[in-house]
Design an enzyme around this catalytic site. Sequence first.
Site, PDB file in Angstrom:
ATOM      1  N   HIS A 147       3.326   6.557  -7.036  1.00  0.00           N
ATOM      2  CA  HIS A 147       2.577   7.720  -7.522  1.00  0.00           C
ATOM      3  C   HIS A 147       3.445   8.973  -7.431  1.00  0.00           C
ATOM      4  O   HIS A 147       3.447   9.813  -8.335  1.00  0.00           O
ATOM      5  CB  HIS A 147       1.314   7.879  -6.670  1.00  0.00           C
TER       6      HIS A 147
ATOM      7  N   HIS B 290       0.830  -1.205   0.000  1.00  0.00           N
ATOM      8  CA  HIS B 290       0.000   0.000   0.000  1.00  0.00           C
ATOM      9  C   HIS B 290       0.868   1.260   0.000  1.00  0.00           C
ATOM     10  O   HIS B 290       0.694   2.154  -0.853  1.00  0.00           O
ATOM     11  CB  HIS B 290      -0.905  -0.021   1.240  1.00  0.00           C
ATOM     12  N   GLU B 291       1.785   1.343   0.943  1.00  0.00           N
ATOM     13  CA  GLU B 291       2.617   2.545   1.034  1.00  0.00           C
ATOM     14  C   GLU B 291       3.531   2.687  -0.181  1.00  0.00           C
ATOM     15  O   GLU B 291       3.810   3.800  -0.634  1.00  0.00           O
ATOM     16  CB  GLU B 291       3.442   2.538   2.329  1.00  0.00           C
TER      17      GLU B 291
ATOM     18  N   HIS C  66       1.625   4.391  -2.932  1.00  0.00           N
ATOM     19  CA  HIS C  66       1.717   5.850  -2.794  1.00  0.00           C
ATOM     20  C   HIS C  66       3.066   6.346  -3.317  1.00  0.00           C
ATOM     21  O   HIS C  66       3.153   7.360  -4.011  1.00  0.00           O
ATOM     22  CB  HIS C  66       1.594   6.245  -1.318  1.00  0.00           C
TER      23      HIS C  66
END
Length: 698
Positions: A488, A481-482, A485
């Site tokens: 991105h 998940h991190e 980010h």
Amino acid sequence: MNSKSSNPLLSFGQGLPNYREITSEHIEPAINELLKKAELCVQTCLANPHSPTWRDFIEPLENATEELGRAWGVASHLNSVADTPPFREAYGRMLPKVTAFWTSLGQNLELFKKYKAIKASSEFAQLTSAQQRVIENSLRDFRLGGAELPDEQKSRFAEIQERQAELSKLFSDHVLDATDKYVLNVTEKSELDGLPEDVLDAARQTAQSKEMNGWAFTLHFPSYFPVMQFAKNRSLREQLYKAYVTRASELGPEYGQGDAKWDNSQLMLELLALRDEEARMLGYANYAALSLAPKMAKTVSEVKEFLETFAQRAKPFGQKDWDELTSFAQKNLGIESLQPWDMAYASEQLKQSLYAFSEHELKQYFPLPKVLEGLFQIIQSLFGVKIEPSNMPTWHDDVKSYQVLNASGQVMAHFYIDPYARPGKRGGAWMDDARGRKKLSDGSIQTPVAYLVCNFPPPVTINGQTKPPTITHDDVITMFHECGHGMHHMLTEIDALGVSGINGVEWDAVELPSQFMENFCWEWEVLKQMTAHSQTGEPLPKDLFDKMIRAKNFQNGLATLRQLVFSTMDWRLHSEFSANQAQASDILALSRRVNDEIHVTPQPDISRWINTFSHIFAGGYAAGYYSYKWAEVLSADAYAAFEETAQSTGSVVNSVTGNKYRQEILAVGGSRSAAESFKAFRGREPEIDALLRHGGLS
């Protein structure tokens, strides 16, 4: 010490600081100097008699404010991962000044006029679409920052911003202090029956570090949750649970958390009142309406309806989960009345009964180094990049640094991974921006840098031998998940800082890339390459994977309702709750009403979970927690494109689809709306079907 050459917060320029050289004494002189520099730049830009242009107005202003923002970002980061009383005090002393500067910038009517002049000029049409969006976003932010308020209201608006920053910091400090303070010392091993050996080793090491005998448990999640999940000792679970759910509340001191001044009740009330006042000053009916200005969702009622509809769809599945759990606890565990401190334990026992495996068994196949190796391989295969270790300066021995290279071998970005929980480090997991991508005046590119922070259980050293750290599958999902980010932020190809990476992305769409990456954690072709048993080195067996997949949506109904309680509570606090006419107890009462309406499990009288809801009171998610569920719709639908590709190729790790995702979602950052980016990738509007299917809610 105060000179630029000796102050590490002033001397790192476009690079990165030596974090270990930074002390509390560096903060005030560095930030004061950078504030003066930024203020002088603003004055110079305003004094320029020529018509403003991107080059002679936007760029110098951006450079000066970015320098301040990056130095303050380093101080903020260290305050989160290496908190000490002197550092906290120094950071807190400068927080009002920094807040005041940004508030004054947003209220500066002359700056606002300059931006409007650029928008109205002939040059605007010649700017890139990214540059145009920076200006359009800036005009919006000036309006939201109070630039159009009457002069007599601007000082009050500034006071509101400064006080909110102060209260948010206090809220976070109180949660950290209450968490750090509590220690439960157990000296009889018989009281710890059921706890896995690695959990006992960690507790023994914690006890030794605190000069205690036996085993010691804290309220940091890697220490707390295994007790709730595995300990057969019901009174031990109850004791830890009550300490955990009363943190930073009026009940905290009764459960060993120290000072009553850490109670966040009044802070929440004041924050809500200030947010409501801010919204009304800007012409909005409430803070929820104000928060939607830079988001995908357009109206308060739209979000309310989204949450209510989702809850209605999920509630039957949650009720089924609850009925199954209570029945199992009565028949198999002898627990007639299931209490909150029983739920994780009973759920683990039920999962083992249904699927013949335990989370602890699964955990042994996920050594963190092997997980990272597999994660990096996925990123490299999907997006055509290469990840290599780097040697950037770090703030702790556990922190590792890496660089991202493109197909030509050029460095595109860097990132840090800070994986383990420790005292003085804020709980949870997050990605933060250490440096953004932009084009420099000489035409070169400033590459982005990201912090990826988690709180996994640290390695344990017993009798001089250090065991390799293993993490749960949930932790694996958190790491993916991190890193989503991070991708991105790091794989952006936009050169305008204000919309490169995650900058300028609508808040309710910013979780799309992070939640998208989570899906790969459930694919056999991925997991078989990133697992190795901590003792034998063998990869995850296919039969254990199959059991894990069958258990994938185990209690997802309950988990979904829990998230919807959080989202709805946040939304109602900021759209319906009248803080000016309320007491702190009214917030607690509302949390119970929301829980009773949405959830199928009762909220215990002792629970003060709202007092540690840092996402909305200290983490930037105020009137925005719904975005997790909102973005799940986007991320599940985006991942469905890879599932569709796999039907013909046999693999979800497809570089063609991955490249399209990179170009249409990651590379464009905030240079266009999230809706446009999603449609460019999928060729249509988002649909909820994939999310319901993935979650077993259809």
